[in-house]
Scaffold this active site. Structure first.
Site, PDB file in Angstrom:
ATOM      1  N   SER A   1      15.950  43.868  25.041  1.00 21.52           N
ATOM      2  CA  SER A   1      15.282  43.673  26.323  1.00 21.52           C
ATOM      3  C   SER A   1      14.327  42.502  26.253  1.00 21.52           C
ATOM      4  O   SER A   1      13.869  42.112  25.180  1.00 21.52           O
ATOM      5  CB  SER A   1      14.499  44.926  26.688  1.00 21.52           C
ATOM      6  OG  SER A   1      13.441  45.078  25.758  1.00 21.52           O
ATOM      7  N   LYS A   2      14.029  41.982  27.427  1.00 22.65           N
ATOM      8  CA  LYS A   2      13.109  40.862  27.556  1.00 22.65           C
ATOM      9  C   LYS A   2      11.747  41.205  26.977  1.00 22.65           C
ATOM     10  O   LYS A   2      11.052  40.340  26.480  1.00 22.65           O
ATOM     11  CB  LYS A   2      12.931  40.556  29.052  1.00 22.65           C
ATOM     12  CG  LYS A   2      13.719  39.393  29.532  1.00 22.65           C
ATOM     13  CD  LYS A   2      13.287  39.049  30.939  1.00 22.65           C
ATOM     14  CE  LYS A   2      14.305  38.126  31.562  1.00 22.65           C
ATOM     15  NZ  LYS A   2      14.106  37.922  32.965  1.00 22.65           N
ATOM     16  N   ARG A   3      11.388  42.480  27.112  1.00 23.84           N
ATOM     17  CA  ARG A   3      10.051  42.881  26.696  1.00 23.84           C
ATOM     18  C   ARG A   3       9.803  42.613  25.205  1.00 23.84           C
ATOM     19  O   ARG A   3       8.693  42.355  24.798  1.00 23.84           O
ATOM     20  CB  ARG A   3       9.812  44.354  27.005  1.00 23.84           C
ATOM     21  CG  ARG A   3       8.793  44.559  28.112  1.00 23.84           C
ATOM     22  CD  ARG A   3       8.737  46.000  28.525  1.00 23.84           C
ATOM     23  NE  ARG A   3      10.039  46.461  29.002  1.00 23.84           N
ATOM     24  CZ  ARG A   3      10.639  47.552  28.554  1.00 23.84           C
ATOM     25  NH1 ARG A   3      10.098  48.283  27.628  1.00 23.84           N
ATOM     26  NH2 ARG A   3      11.814  47.906  29.055  1.00 23.84           N
TER      27      ARG A   3
ATOM     28  N   GLY B   1      11.280  40.233  23.348  1.00 22.42           N
ATOM     29  CA  GLY B   1      11.560  38.862  22.889  1.00 22.42           C
ATOM     30  C   GLY B   1      12.422  38.144  23.905  1.00 22.42           C
ATOM     31  O   GLY B   1      12.736  38.690  24.954  1.00 22.42           O
TER      32      GLY B   1
END
Ligand code: GLU
Length: 491
Positions: free
Chosen positions: A256-258, A260
């Protein structure tokens, strides 16, 4: 079909950026096709008008081009099976939707959003395992349908899924997977705006574009039984399916974006080499059967097979990517690295300065085994491009003694005597001086490094002196003698 040369496709929806998972899908398709002298097609699945993002396709194509994945057909290169934008193929999908309706395998549904909402709430209240359409409109008579159509009522087209059946999928990665049609909704095939959904457009295009192998992320596996029904209803031969494992964060959650970056552009901007990113992504779910980790594209093409793709999720380990980046830099020669260094300089505070290719190649020669990113040379070894403006306090304390200025003056005298010196001449001069003064050469080396670079580490000291050159090195030593003396008194 198995005996024909493969035709595969990468079929992204242009959502604004290329996800690393998308790059992996594109790469595996490419490797698979090229391993077997087959073809790879780029198809833009842009039928979801709500998700339209300006510039997304250009960006996607640019990123794919950068990565080195070359397509045989697609919106940017043409081909015999276009158009390659689904939004330009609407009439094709309607033709097949009509054919399905004709065969009783699909039907028009006129239910209002309010009715569907109520149905959903009711099914949730009853705690049914799955919310599904109740086939209400399947029972409309031909006349009723005609009436609604001529009254201009809005409708969707749904797949007519017969409950109680087993749909079998043979997946190259996952083996045999079975789905019970009781769990499959009467999927919408054509939306009320006349656009097809992913499912219909995807199957129709894969068939018309003669796709032999569908290689895509595991998140599409649950859609596959619907696709298989469509192939069967339309009387078409199915492609071979291969669903690639999920990409995971180090804590095993879905990437997920969270945690990286997930956009390929982000890695590109950060200065990762395409070769390293490709190598890294190739290993997210595949191995060559041994513990080899360094690969270049050619070898990947030679060694890739779907049989060696794992089922288990693949962990995205950024340290490994960094290591691979350093490895790929090490494998490149200075001529290959030169344009990359020039680009980094262009994007740095040194953009206005000019350095000869010859000079930059010497810098690369000295540095390329010591860096993880090409930009490390610009950021950490700035002293190749400007004189140091300060000196590391810790190194001063440790290495700059009271007699240092005096020793350095003597070294300057020795250097002055050298005529057009090479690296070895500088070394001889410094070692000779240390010997005649009966001091360890470290008493010269460390202060010289500090004087030339301002910091305590870098390339070999004689490389550094040679690259900067006699005049510049002497000048920097003189400046340091003045400034560091001054600092010491000041304290
Ligand atoms: N358009 C889908 C995507 O965005 C394609 C999935 C597939 O390959 O079938 O990934």
């Amino acid at each position: 079909m198995i005996n024909t040369t493969p035709r595969v496709r990468f079929a992204p929806s242009p959502t604004g950026y290329l996800h690393v998972g998308g790059l992996r899908t594109a790469l595996y398709n490419y490797l698979f096709a090229k391993n077997k002298d087959g073809e790879i097609i780029l198809r833009i699945e842009d039928t979801d008008r709500n998700r339209y993002v300006e510039g997304a396709v250009e960006n996607l194509i640019d990123t794919l081009n950068w990565s080195g994945i070359k397509f045989d057909e697609g919106p940017h290169v043409g081909g015999n099976y276009g158009p390659y934008f689904q939004s330009e193929r609407l009439n094709i999908y309607h033709k097949y939707a009509d054919e399905l309706i004709e065969k009783g395998k699909a039907y028009r549904c006129f239910c209002s959003p309010e009715r569907l909402q109520k149905l959903r709430e009711e099914q949730q209240r009853l705690k049914l395992p799955q919310v599904k359409y109740d086939k209400h409109c399947l029972n409309l008579s031909k006349e009723e349908v005609e009436e609604k159509l001529s009254a201009g009522e809005s409708y969707v087209v749904r797949l007519n899924v017969e409950p109680g059946q087993i749909v079998k999928i043979e997946d190259v990665v996952r083996g045999n997977v079975e789905f019970n049609t009781d769990n499959i909704d009467d999927q919408i095939l054509i939306k009320s705006d006349g656009f097809p959904t992913y499912h219909l457009a995807n199957v129709v295009d894969d068939h018309l574009m003669k796709i032999t192998h569908v290689i895509r992320g595991e998140e599409w596996l649950s859609s596959t039984p619907k696709h298989v029904l469509l192939y069967d209803f339309l009387g078409w031969e199915k492609p071979v399916f291969a669903h690639l494992p999920l990409l995971l964060n180090p804590d095993k959650s879905k990437l997920s974006k969270r945690q990286g970056d997930v956009a390929v552009e982000d890695y590109r901007k950060k200065g990762y080499l395409k070769e390293a990113l490709i190598n890294f992504v190739a290993l997210l779910g595949w191995n060559a059967g041994d513990d080899q980790e360094f690969f270049e594209m050619e070898e990947l093409i030679r060694k890739f097979s779907l049989e060696r793709v794992n089922k288990a999720g693949a962990v995205f380990n950024i340290e490994k990517l960094n290591w691979l980046n350093a490895e790929h830099i090490r494998h490149k020669n200075v001529d290959e690295l030169l344009p990359l260094l020039k680009e980094e300089l262009q994007n740095s505070k040194f953009a206005d300065k000019s350095f000869s290719d010859e000079y930059l190649k010497l810098v690369l020669e000295a540095m390329h085994e010591r860096i993880t990113f090409v930009k490390d040379i610009v950021e950490k070894s700035f002293y190749f491009f400007e004189r140091p403006t300060s000196y590391d306090e810790k190194i001063i304390k440790k290495r700059w003694k009271d007699d240092t200025p005096q020793l350095l003056e003597k070294l300057i005298d020795e250097f002055e005597k050298l005529d057009n010196p090479n690296k070895e001449d500088f070394e001889k001069a410094m070692r000779g001086l240390a010997e005649s003064l009966e001091i360890g050469v470290g008493k010269l080396i460390h202060p010289v490094r500090l004087a030339l670079s301002g910091v305590g580490q870098g390339p070999g000291i004689f490389d550094l002196i040679f690259i900067l050159g006699k005049e510049e090195s002497i000048e920097r030593i003189k400046i340091a003698i003045q400034n560091i003396q001054f600092d010491k008194k000041d304290n």
